[in-house]
Design an enzyme around this catalytic site. Structure first.
Site, PDB file in Angstrom:
ATOM      1  N   ARG A 118     -66.381 -69.481   8.755  1.00  0.00           N
ATOM      2  CA  ARG A 118     -66.977 -69.011  10.010  1.00  0.00           C
ATOM      3  C   ARG A 118     -67.085 -67.500   9.830  1.00  0.00           C
ATOM      4  O   ARG A 118     -66.068 -66.848   9.608  1.00  0.00           O
ATOM      5  CB  ARG A 118     -66.089 -69.370  11.201  1.00  0.00           C
ATOM      6  N   ASP A 122     -68.603 -83.075  15.374  1.00  0.00           N
ATOM      7  CA  ASP A 122     -68.651 -83.097  16.849  1.00  0.00           C
ATOM      8  C   ASP A 122     -69.879 -83.802  17.428  1.00  0.00           C
ATOM      9  O   ASP A 122     -69.904 -84.116  18.616  1.00  0.00           O
ATOM     10  CB  ASP A 122     -68.607 -81.662  17.401  1.00  0.00           C
ATOM     11  N   ASP A 166     -74.113 -75.766  15.510  1.00  0.00           N
ATOM     12  CA  ASP A 166     -74.986 -74.916  16.338  1.00  0.00           C
ATOM     13  C   ASP A 166     -74.790 -73.425  16.047  1.00  0.00           C
ATOM     14  O   ASP A 166     -75.756 -72.655  16.036  1.00  0.00           O
ATOM     15  CB  ASP A 166     -74.776 -75.217  17.831  1.00  0.00           C
ATOM     16  N   ASP A 169     -72.807 -82.780  18.418  1.00  0.00           N
ATOM     17  CA  ASP A 169     -73.141 -82.112  19.688  1.00  0.00           C
ATOM     18  C   ASP A 169     -74.284 -81.109  19.534  1.00  0.00           C
ATOM     19  O   ASP A 169     -74.313 -80.089  20.226  1.00  0.00           O
ATOM     20  CB  ASP A 169     -71.890 -81.389  20.231  1.00  0.00           C
ATOM     21  N   THR A 176     -71.619 -81.510  11.362  1.00  0.00           N
ATOM     22  CA  THR A 176     -70.413 -81.260  12.163  1.00  0.00           C
ATOM     23  C   THR A 176     -69.899 -82.592  12.681  1.00  0.00           C
ATOM     24  O   THR A 176     -70.696 -83.437  13.101  1.00  0.00           O
ATOM     25  CB  THR A 176     -70.653 -80.304  13.347  1.00  0.00           C
ATOM     26  N   ARG A 184     -63.747 -80.232  20.220  1.00  0.00           N
ATOM     27  CA  ARG A 184     -63.832 -79.062  21.109  1.00  0.00           C
ATOM     28  C   ARG A 184     -64.457 -79.475  22.446  1.00  0.00           C
ATOM     29  O   ARG A 184     -63.949 -80.366  23.089  1.00  0.00           O
ATOM     30  CB  ARG A 184     -64.616 -77.947  20.424  1.00  0.00           C
ATOM     31  N   GLY A 240     -67.240 -75.454  10.513  1.00  0.00           N
ATOM     32  CA  GLY A 240     -66.247 -76.453  10.098  1.00  0.00           C
ATOM     33  C   GLY A 240     -66.851 -77.434   9.099  1.00  0.00           C
ATOM     34  O   GLY A 240     -68.006 -77.836   9.246  1.00  0.00           O
TER      35      GLY A 240
HETATM   36  O1  F6P Z   1     -66.495 -78.049  15.146  1.00  0.00           O
HETATM   37  C1  F6P Z   1     -65.730 -78.890  14.363  1.00  0.00           C
HETATM   38  C2  F6P Z   1     -64.275 -78.776  14.735  1.00  0.00           C
HETATM   39  O2  F6P Z   1     -63.535 -79.656  13.889  1.00  0.00           O
HETATM   40  C3  F6P Z   1     -63.937 -79.032  16.189  1.00  0.00           C
HETATM   41  O3  F6P Z   1     -63.888 -80.396  16.501  1.00  0.00           O
HETATM   42  C4  F6P Z   1     -62.622 -78.332  16.304  1.00  0.00           C
HETATM   43  O4  F6P Z   1     -62.338 -77.930  17.625  1.00  0.00           O
HETATM   44  C5  F6P Z   1     -62.810 -77.122  15.429  1.00  0.00           C
HETATM   45  O5  F6P Z   1     -63.815 -77.459  14.492  1.00  0.00           O
HETATM   46  C6  F6P Z   1     -61.586 -76.660  14.705  1.00  0.00           C
HETATM   47  O6  F6P Z   1     -61.919 -75.540  13.963  1.00  0.00           O
HETATM   48  P1  F6P Z   1     -60.971 -74.890  12.870  1.00  0.00           P
HETATM   49  O7  F6P Z   1     -60.890 -75.830  11.711  1.00  0.00           O
HETATM   50  O8  F6P Z   1     -61.627 -73.617  12.511  1.00  0.00           O
HETATM   51  O9  F6P Z   1     -59.633 -74.738  13.519  1.00  0.00           O
END
Ligand code: F6P
Length: 321
Positions: free
Chosen positions: A71, A127, A102, A129, A125, A171, A10
């Site tokens: 991804r 997050d 990660d 985390d 990120t 998440r 992301g």
């Molecule tokens: O990991 C970053 C993040 O924004 C999370 O907070 C969220 O759950 C996820 O990516 C959403 O991913 P995508 O943009 O692929 O839907």
């Protein structure tokens, strides 16, 4: 040296600041940078472009990533990493810098372990985390965006004496929800893995109403699947006859101009990543430890941490009574 650079997973505000710092530091020391478009997927398609000073001009204030990201399920498979290592070597790349979370670091670690390819990670990120670092690029901006949104929601919640469930991203990480909950004076913060204390939410709201409170904000951490606020809303209505409005902040939190914290830390990390790889370091990540930007072993940064759950859960509980 020829250094390749990609973003993966992301996007996060501040990634452009890191890209800029990588390119500028590399050129300052006389190295070449190849930007790879769209992460590991772009690497496998050979999407390389030479970066110069002008390719990173006027990007420090922009959210997202000029290199774009993805991804890549393919990169999880060893045969594609073998192909990736061959592509990098065919381009005469001496080392790879990966900006991501990660999952991206697991991919970088596998490339380094299986093919001895020099890699350095930069944590990016929203997050916050990643184990081994106190900070990941994008967190501060995402928190600030959510705070500004909730301050606005509070205005209308107060005017109409309403309860709002505001779902924030992250998440399984508790980091955004905890910080945003404390900073907006939320009446409750629901964390990813906690069982939802419906009765407590209702009691807290009623206690607040009894002492003259006319709005309630409940910050809901996203958890594994976005949208869980709707089932909480349904249960509050059906079991407790309590009306709550839902607002899911979603990807709004991933965009926007990075804060000074994100710009400054990303700039330090980008610069350090280049100097590390140029000095022969490999299998390292630029991290924040005890408030300082330094290097940590990649193998210590491939797991998620608890996103501040242990550290800040108590504070959020004490302040939301
Ligand atoms: O990991 C970053 C993040 O924004 C999370 O907070 C969220 O759950 C996820 O990516 C959403 O991913 P995508 O943009 O692929 O839907």
């Amino acid at each position: 040296m020829k250094i390749a650079l990609l973003c993966s997973g992301g996007d996060a505000p501040g990634m452009n600041c890191a890209i800029r710092a990588v390119v500028r530091t590399a050129i300052y020391h006389g190295h070449t940078v190849l930007g790879i478009k769209r992460g590991y997927a772009g690497l496998l398609r050979g999407e390389f472009q030479k970066m110069d000073l002008s390719s990173v001009g006027n990007i420090i204030q922009r959210g997202g990533t000029v290199l774009q990201t993805s991804r890549s399920p393919e990169w999880m498979k060893p045969e594609f990493r073998t192909k990736g290592a061959e592509i990098l070597r065919a381009q005469d790349v001496d080392g790879l810098i990966v900006i991501g979370g990660d999952g991206s670091f697991n991919g970088a670690n596998a490339l380094s372990q299986e093919h001895g390819f020099p890699v350095i990670g930069i944590p990016g990120t929203i997050d916050n985390d990643i184990s081994g670092t106190e900070y990941t690029i994008g967190f501060d901006t995402a928190v600030q965006t959510a705070i500004e949104a909730i301050d606005r929601i509070r205005d209308t919640a107060h005017s109409h004496a309403r309860t709002f469930l505001v779902e924030v991203m992250g998440r399984n990480s508790a980091a955004i929800a905890l910080k945003v909950g404390v900073c907006t004076g939320a009446e409750n913060v629901l964390l990813p893995h906690d069982k939802v204390p419906l009765q407590k939410i209702v009691d807290d709201i009623q206690r607040g109403v009894a002492r003259g409170k006319d709005s309630s904000i409940i910050v809901v951490a996203e958890g594994p699947v976005a949208g869980r606020s709707y089932s909480i809303q349904k249960e509050l209505k059906e079991r407790h006859q309590l009306d709550a409005h839902v607002c899911i902040l979603g990807h709004i939190q991933r965009g926007g101009s990075p804060t000074s914290n994100d710009r400054f830390i990303a700039s330090q990390m980008g610069s350090l990543a280049v100097e590390a790889i140029a000095s022969g370091a490999t299998g390292k990540v630029t991290v924040v430890q005890k408030g300082l930007v330094t290097l940590e072993d990649l193998s210590k940064c491939i797991l998620k941490n608890d996103g501040g759950y242990t550290e800040f859960k108590g504070l959020a509980e004490k302040l939301s009574i």
